[in-house]
Design a protein around this motif. Structure first.
Motif, PDB file in Angstrom:
ATOM      1  N   ILE A 386       5.121 -10.243   7.345  1.00  0.00           N
ATOM      2  CA  ILE A 386       5.604  -8.928   7.760  1.00  0.00           C
ATOM      3  C   ILE A 386       6.677  -8.481   6.765  1.00  0.00           C
ATOM      4  CG2 ILE A 386       6.958  -7.712   9.502  1.00  0.00           C
ATOM      5  CD1 ILE A 386       4.165  -8.080  10.438  1.00  0.00           C
ATOM      6  N   ASN A 387       6.595  -7.238   6.313  1.00  0.00           N
ATOM      7  CA  ASN A 387       7.539  -6.704   5.331  1.00  0.00           C
ATOM      8  C   ASN A 387       7.934  -5.298   5.764  1.00  0.00           C
ATOM      9  OD1 ASN A 387       8.887  -5.671   3.136  1.00  0.00           O
ATOM     10  ND2 ASN A 387       7.526  -6.559   1.628  1.00  0.00           N
ATOM     11  N   GLU A 388       8.877  -5.212   6.660  1.00  0.00           N
ATOM     12  CA  GLU A 388       9.236  -3.923   7.244  1.00  0.00           C
ATOM     13  C   GLU A 388       9.756  -2.913   6.224  1.00  0.00           C
ATOM     14  OE1 GLU A 388       8.429  -2.694   9.907  1.00  0.00           O
ATOM     15  OE2 GLU A 388       7.804  -4.402  11.119  1.00  0.00           O
ATOM     16  N   PRO A 389      10.564  -3.326   5.218  1.00  0.00           N
ATOM     17  CA  PRO A 389      10.986  -2.325   4.224  1.00  0.00           C
ATOM     18  C   PRO A 389       9.799  -1.692   3.500  1.00  0.00           C
ATOM     19  CG  PRO A 389      12.407  -4.246   4.103  1.00  0.00           C
ATOM     20  CD  PRO A 389      11.274  -4.615   5.018  1.00  0.00           C
ATOM     21  N   LEU A 390       8.814  -2.501   3.125  1.00  0.00           N
ATOM     22  CA  LEU A 390       7.625  -1.961   2.473  1.00  0.00           C
ATOM     23  C   LEU A 390       6.836  -1.085   3.434  1.00  0.00           C
ATOM     24  CD1 LEU A 390       5.557  -1.715   0.207  1.00  0.00           C
ATOM     25  CD2 LEU A 390       4.568  -3.884   0.968  1.00  0.00           C
ATOM     26  N   PHE A 391       6.681  -1.538   4.672  1.00  0.00           N
ATOM     27  CA  PHE A 391       5.932  -0.752   5.652  1.00  0.00           C
ATOM     28  C   PHE A 391       6.581   0.616   5.861  1.00  0.00           C
ATOM     29  CE2 PHE A 391       4.387  -4.887   7.912  1.00  0.00           C
ATOM     30  CZ  PHE A 391       3.604  -5.169   6.803  1.00  0.00           C
ATOM     31  N   PRO A 427       1.677 -11.719  -1.852  1.00  0.00           N
ATOM     32  CA  PRO A 427       1.452 -10.972  -0.607  1.00  0.00           C
ATOM     33  C   PRO A 427       0.753  -9.653  -0.909  1.00  0.00           C
ATOM     34  CG  PRO A 427       3.710 -11.793  -0.721  1.00  0.00           C
ATOM     35  CD  PRO A 427       3.107 -12.017  -2.077  1.00  0.00           C
ATOM     36  N   THR A 428      -0.227  -9.313  -0.098  1.00  0.00           N
ATOM     37  CA  THR A 428      -1.052  -8.147  -0.383  1.00  0.00           C
ATOM     38  C   THR A 428      -1.202  -7.302   0.880  1.00  0.00           C
ATOM     39  OG1 THR A 428      -2.247  -9.385  -2.076  1.00  0.00           O
ATOM     40  CG2 THR A 428      -3.287  -7.384  -1.266  1.00  0.00           C
ATOM     41  N   TYR A 429      -1.103  -5.979   0.690  1.00  0.00           N
ATOM     42  CA  TYR A 429      -1.109  -5.063   1.823  1.00  0.00           C
ATOM     43  C   TYR A 429      -2.017  -3.868   1.531  1.00  0.00           C
ATOM     44  CZ  TYR A 429       3.070  -7.797   2.715  1.00  0.00           C
ATOM     45  OH  TYR A 429       3.941  -8.853   2.907  1.00  0.00           O
ATOM     46  N   GLY A 430      -2.683  -3.378   2.555  1.00  0.00           N
ATOM     47  CA  GLY A 430      -3.508  -2.192   2.401  1.00  0.00           C
ATOM     48  C   GLY A 430      -2.641  -0.972   2.177  1.00  0.00           C
ATOM     49  N   ALA A 431      -3.076  -0.097   1.278  1.00  0.00           N
ATOM     50  CA  ALA A 431      -2.337   1.130   0.989  1.00  0.00           C
ATOM     51  C   ALA A 431      -3.325   2.279   0.877  1.00  0.00           C
ATOM     52  CB  ALA A 431      -1.530   0.992  -0.295  1.00  0.00           C
TER      53      ALA A 431
END
Length: 474
Positions: A386-391, A427-431
């Protein structure tokens, strides 16, 4: 596996003010920008980048020419060739050099250039000749993933032409075989411009849905995905003449094994991504189903609660699944079968060892004469933290077009390039906030795949806001 925690803290809107720590950034999307990205996505669709057609290198050449024309130096554009089954495909890496201030690690931006092939006779239009109809652009790859790939590339080009310099390196990493093996993806994760990325943003794993009138848009930020493994379950015996049946028939033994797989239930599991997803699903559904989800959150071994949630599609995020997908048996209609083989495909909860799934299958079958063998390679991959600043930054970019729309981290059951990046500790996140009308527009891999153009054009704003918010700069 190594997992790093991230530490950094058109309806087209013509002009949007975006606050960053350094300065206010203004986003202006023009008709010329929309015309450019439209031309680019149509060009990309026209390349038949399915396995066996050898068109990925040609698309890389076309993109490279556009990056060069936008002002990217030749030394900042590299292709990553990979030969697979006698065919050359390749990845593409483009470095947007930052100012170096702050010494932050690069950010990688992912998408894939290849597509699942299409049978023209099953389409209303030629799948590789983009056609606009009723506000949609039809063509193979239009939504998966040439829209996302084009938007990332176009945003790099727009900002470069405008003279914007990011505060840190931003690196494009486009793969060439995401749909068939991810060999180029693995090569990209080891590229010197990519391997030290603080995190990756995947244009193939972000997006959302809305009603046909544009109301109720909701978006997801993929932070985990199920991985997969395929197993061959096989039986054999000497066979013989069909006039003299024997008790140990290979097909019957395989049938018993398949029934055992059908009845197999893997345990309920949670990670920090799915726990939050289930809480929201429970609140949305309410009633007996919502209560059952909440009971599983409290006790994953609650058999009665599981029986309730198994009846709804949302439940697949809670456990590993295995399903028989192919059969092969016998060699003649008048001969007892000597061999019988079933293919079983498993979608595995993140961080679950493939060997553990194999052992669970063998135990459920309970017959040592039945072989359970891994077919090809099994893939294991963790969830991203979980990466709230990025989210918060991703939500800001989404809200530039869809004010106040919910956007939550999620786990998907399908596979993307993100699994390979997570495997190596990135770490990889959908954008992305490409809003689609579901289920009408859910046509990826199917016939008459299409792209809602009004949503597509809005994405120019999303990516502009996102890059400027992540990398400040001038």
């Amino acid at each position: 596996m190594h997992r790093r925690t991230v530490k950094f803290m058109l309806g087209v809107t013509a002009s949007i003010l975006v606050a960053t720590p350094a300065l206010a950034q203004k986003t202006t999307v023009t008709d010329a920008d929309r015309a450019m990205v439209r031309e680019m996505v149509e060009e990309a669709i026209s390349f038949r980048t399915a396995k066996g057609h050898g068109q990925v290198p040609a698309l890389v050449d076309a993109l490279t020419a556009r990056f060069r024309a936008a002002g990217f130096a030749a030394e900042d554009i590299q292709s990553v060739p990979v030969e697979i089954d006698g065919e050359q495909t390749m990845g593409l890496v483009v470095r947007y050099r930052g100012s170096g201030k702050g010494a932050k690690k690069p950010i990688a931006f992912l998408a894939h250039m290849d597509v699942v092939d299409a049978l023209a006779e099953n389409w209303a239009t030629d799948p590789f000749k983009p056609v606009e109809k009723d506000g949609y652009l039809y063509g193979r790859g239009s939504s998966d993933n040439k829209a996302g790939m084009t938007l990332v590339a176009a945003t790099f080009m727009r900002l470069k032409k405008a003279g914007w310099t990011p505060s840190r390196d931003l690196v494009i990493a486009f793969s060439g075989d995401e749909e068939t093996g991810m060999r180029t993806t693995r090569a990209l994760t080891q590229h010197p411009w990519v391997k030290d990325a603080e995190f990756a943003l995947n244009a193939d794993a972000g997006g959302g849905s809305m009603e046909r009138d544009g109301s109720n848009p909701t978006f997801s930020i993929q932070a985990a995905e199920k991985t997969f493994a395929t197993f061959l379950i096989s039986t054999s015996n000497p066979g013989g003449h069909s006039a003299s049946p024997r008790a140990d028939n290979a097909i019957y033994e395989l049938a018993d094994a398949i029934k055992a797989v059908q009845g197999l239930k893997f345990p309920v599991q949670f990670n920090e991504i799915t726990r939050d997803m289930v809480k929201k699903v429970a609140a949305k559904r309410g009633g007996d189903v919502g209560a059952a989800f909440n009971r599983l959150l409290a006790d994953p071994n609650d058999v009665a609660a599981r029986a309730v949630v198994e009846k709804v599609s949302d439940s697949n995020i809670l456990w590993t699944t295995c399903v028989a997908t192919m059969l092969k048996a016998g060699n003649a209609p008048n001969a007892l079968p000597q061999n019988a083989i079933a293919t079983v495909n498993c979608r595995i909860f993140p961080s679950t060892p493939v060997a553990e799934v194999q052992q669970t299958l063998a135990k459920a079958i309970g017959n040592p004469a039945v072989k359970v063998e891994l077919d090809g390679e099994g893939v294991e991959s963790p969830a991203s933290p979980i990466n709230e600043p990025l989210f918060a930054i991703l939500r800001k970019a989404i809200h530039a077009n869809y004010p106040g729309a919910p956007a939550d981290p999620s786990m998907s059951s399908g596979g993307t390039d993100g699994r390979e990046y997570r495997r190596v500790g990135i770490p990889t996140y959908g954008a992305g906030s490409l809003a689609m009308v579901r289920p009408d527009d859910s046509r990826a891999h199917g016939t008459d795949e299409r792209l809602l153009l009004s949503s597509f054009y809005k994405e120019l704003v999303f990516w502009d806001v996102l890059l400027k918010s992540l990398a400040g700069g001038k």
